[in-house]
Motif scaffolding. Sequence first.
Motif, short mmCIF file in Angstrom:
data_model
loop_
_atom_site.label_atom_id
_atom_site.label_comp_id
_atom_site.label_asym_id
_atom_site.label_seq_id
_atom_site.Cartn_x
_atom_site.Cartn_y
_atom_site.Cartn_z
N TYR A 12 -3.64 -1.80 -5.03
CA TYR A 12 -4.68 -0.80 -5.28
C TYR A 12 -4.81 -0.35 -6.73
O TYR A 12 -5.89 -0.03 -7.19
CB TYR A 12 -4.38 0.40 -4.36
CG TYR A 12 -5.29 1.57 -4.38
CD1 TYR A 12 -6.67 1.44 -4.24
CD2 TYR A 12 -4.76 2.87 -4.49
CE1 TYR A 12 -7.49 2.56 -4.22
CE2 TYR A 12 -5.58 3.99 -4.46
CZ TYR A 12 -6.94 3.83 -4.32
OH TYR A 12 -7.74 4.94 -4.28
N SER A 68 0.85 -1.20 0.00
CA SER A 68 0.00 0.00 0.00
C SER A 68 0.88 1.24 0.00
O SER A 68 2.08 1.16 0.25
CB SER A 68 -0.83 0.06 1.28
OG SER A 68 -1.78 -0.94 1.32
N ALA A 69 0.24 2.38 -0.18
CA ALA A 69 0.92 3.66 -0.04
C ALA A 69 1.33 3.86 1.42
O ALA A 69 0.71 3.28 2.32
CB ALA A 69 -0.02 4.77 -0.47
N THR A 107 -2.57 8.35 0.52
CA THR A 107 -3.73 8.35 -0.39
C THR A 107 -4.70 9.47 -0.03
O THR A 107 -5.21 10.17 -0.91
CB THR A 107 -4.43 6.97 -0.37
OG1 THR A 107 -3.44 5.96 -0.56
CG2 THR A 107 -5.46 6.86 -1.49
N GLU A 158 1.01 4.41 -4.20
CA GLU A 158 1.62 3.09 -4.31
C GLU A 158 2.83 3.12 -5.24
O GLU A 158 3.79 2.38 -5.04
CB GLU A 158 0.59 2.07 -4.80
CG GLU A 158 -0.28 1.44 -3.70
CD GLU A 158 -1.31 2.39 -3.11
OE1 GLU A 158 -1.52 3.49 -3.67
OE2 GLU A 158 -1.91 2.04 -2.07
N ARG A 204 -10.99 2.06 -2.32
CA ARG A 204 -10.17 2.37 -1.15
C ARG A 204 -9.86 1.10 -0.36
O ARG A 204 -10.72 0.23 -0.21
CB ARG A 204 -10.87 3.40 -0.25
CG ARG A 204 -10.98 4.80 -0.83
CD ARG A 204 -9.64 5.39 -1.25
NE ARG A 204 -8.60 5.36 -0.22
CZ ARG A 204 -8.43 6.28 0.70
NH1 ARG A 204 -9.23 7.33 0.74
NH2 ARG A 204 -7.46 6.20 1.58
N GLY A 205 -8.66 1.03 0.14
CA GLY A 205 -8.22 -0.16 0.86
C GLY A 205 -8.00 -1.34 -0.07
O GLY A 205 -7.92 -2.48 0.36
N GLY A 206 -7.88 -1.04 -1.35
CA GLY A 206 -7.88 -2.10 -2.36
C GLY A 206 -6.62 -2.93 -2.50
O GLY A 206 -6.59 -3.87 -3.30
N SER A 207 -5.58 -2.64 -1.72
CA SER A 207 -4.38 -3.46 -1.84
C SER A 207 -4.65 -4.92 -1.45
O SER A 207 -4.02 -5.83 -1.97
CB SER A 207 -3.27 -2.91 -0.95
OG SER A 207 -2.97 -1.60 -1.35
N1 ASP Z 1 -3.67 3.24 -0.53
C1 ASP Z 1 -5.00 2.81 -0.81
C2 ASP Z 1 -5.95 3.39 0.21
O1 ASP Z 1 -5.53 4.02 1.16
C3 ASP Z 1 -5.12 1.34 -0.91
C4 ASP Z 1 -4.78 0.57 0.35
O2 ASP Z 1 -4.26 1.11 1.30
O3 ASP Z 1 -5.06 -0.63 0.39
O4 ASP Z 1 -7.13 3.24 0.07
#
Ligand code: ASP
Length: 470
Positions: A197, A41-42, A47, A130, A211-214
């Motif tokens: 992501y 992830s970032a 993000t 990312e 979002r949170g897609g990693s």
């Molecule tokens: N960086 C992206 C986010 O904050 C993906 C991730 O963290 O999984 O949504």
Amino acid sequence: MKKIVMKFGGTSVATGENIRHVASLVTQNAKNDCRIAVVVSALAGVTNTLIEIAEQAKKSDEKHIQAFTKELLDKHLATISTAMTSKQVQKEVTQITEKTIAELEKVLTGICYVGELTPKSKDYVLSFGERLSAPIVWGAIKDLKFETQCFTGKEAGIVTDSNFGEADPLMNFTTHLIHERLGPLLEKGVIPVVTGYIAANQDGIVTTVGRGGSDYTATILGVALGVDEVWIWTDVDGIMTTDPKIVPKAKMLPQLSYQEAAEMAIFGAKVMHPRALEPVIKENIPVRIRNVFHPENQGTLITKEPDAKATEVVKAVAMIKDVAMLNVSGAGMVGAPGSYAKVFDVLGKNNINVMMISTAVSEANISMIIRRGLLGRAISNLEIALLDRGGLVSEVSAEDDVAVIAVMGANMKGTLGVASRIFTTVARKGINIRMIAQGSSELNISFVVKEKDGTAVVRAIHEEFNLDKI
Ligand code: ASP
Ligand code: MG
């Protein structure tokens, strides 16, 4: 030899020290005869700041761009300097970072001049988080003298539809490409590091998977590479029976089924992207949630059929805040085919997601739960579209001080008396229930109470079902 995809979230890579720790976890496992592909992830918070600056750029606010990119560069340079020791590797990663940030600056300036931020250009901006973090993790692994190669999601071969912001992979094509590009490296013991992501559509335009897609990237990769397990390294021990901030005695759940975990992801147990389990369910690949700061713990293992002996009917209870209840009523809806469709059509067209629905057989009233921030828009649009149109709907009302309580567990299915135990527990506390729903999957029972009562309800249910002894 075991093959594993390891995903590291934002906090795992928040600082240079953390990244060094990540690199040592990866390489220790690689030494133990594991083939590993890494998804990152970032850096924590990046993000979100990219979203903010993109919104500012849209308002043609150019003056903040340079300050922003300078700050972002400094943050990543500082991380590089502690994540790895070799001056040569540092130099390589620094060059990539500077080039990437220069590109970001151009993109933001472009948005500024056009004064428009489309879903497509927004995904492009968001991809930079990312694109900046993955090379640092790559450098840290290289620093430990392991063979490694860095990829963007696009380079790795993740191809999605063009639903910018929430893109979905074209799984067959993606599997083919990843297999071709990453498969041989993995066999040779090279460690691929892939940006989470972000991916690309069939025309090669950057997309993001939500979002949170990693996590989603990790399971997509896991399926394409046919791995033995996908490990989601995060900053908590695993999936818990409830939020430990509400119940300090909350327990970690060692095993869950895919269905249970998916249910919990949807209900805001912030451990996983809600769609992340879809790819692995079909291929039956286990997913493990592990704490990067406590690698000695085994975490939560998510499989098709967890321990058959488990008899707990209820495994977890969650409170979903920041929601509102919307009531649409009118005698005109009774026995009128298509009346509910009209209500949902108005909400759908206005991009308002309905999280929960309940309606009685009298048909004169539908209650819905939506995000609180969307309430004003929902009421005004329903009013414009439905009130006084042939008397279908006579009243639209709302309560914005409510919370949803979701009680979950796969063994609730077919077990008698669970609902009665739940509602008796709430009643004993003297708390009124405003709305109830149970899907026919019987994996969860959700109900609505006033938000001020939510904490007491969660505690009482946790206690009633002895979740601290699970
Ligand atoms: N960086 C992206 C986010 O904050 C993906 C991730 O963290 O999984 O949504
Ligand atoms: Mg994240």
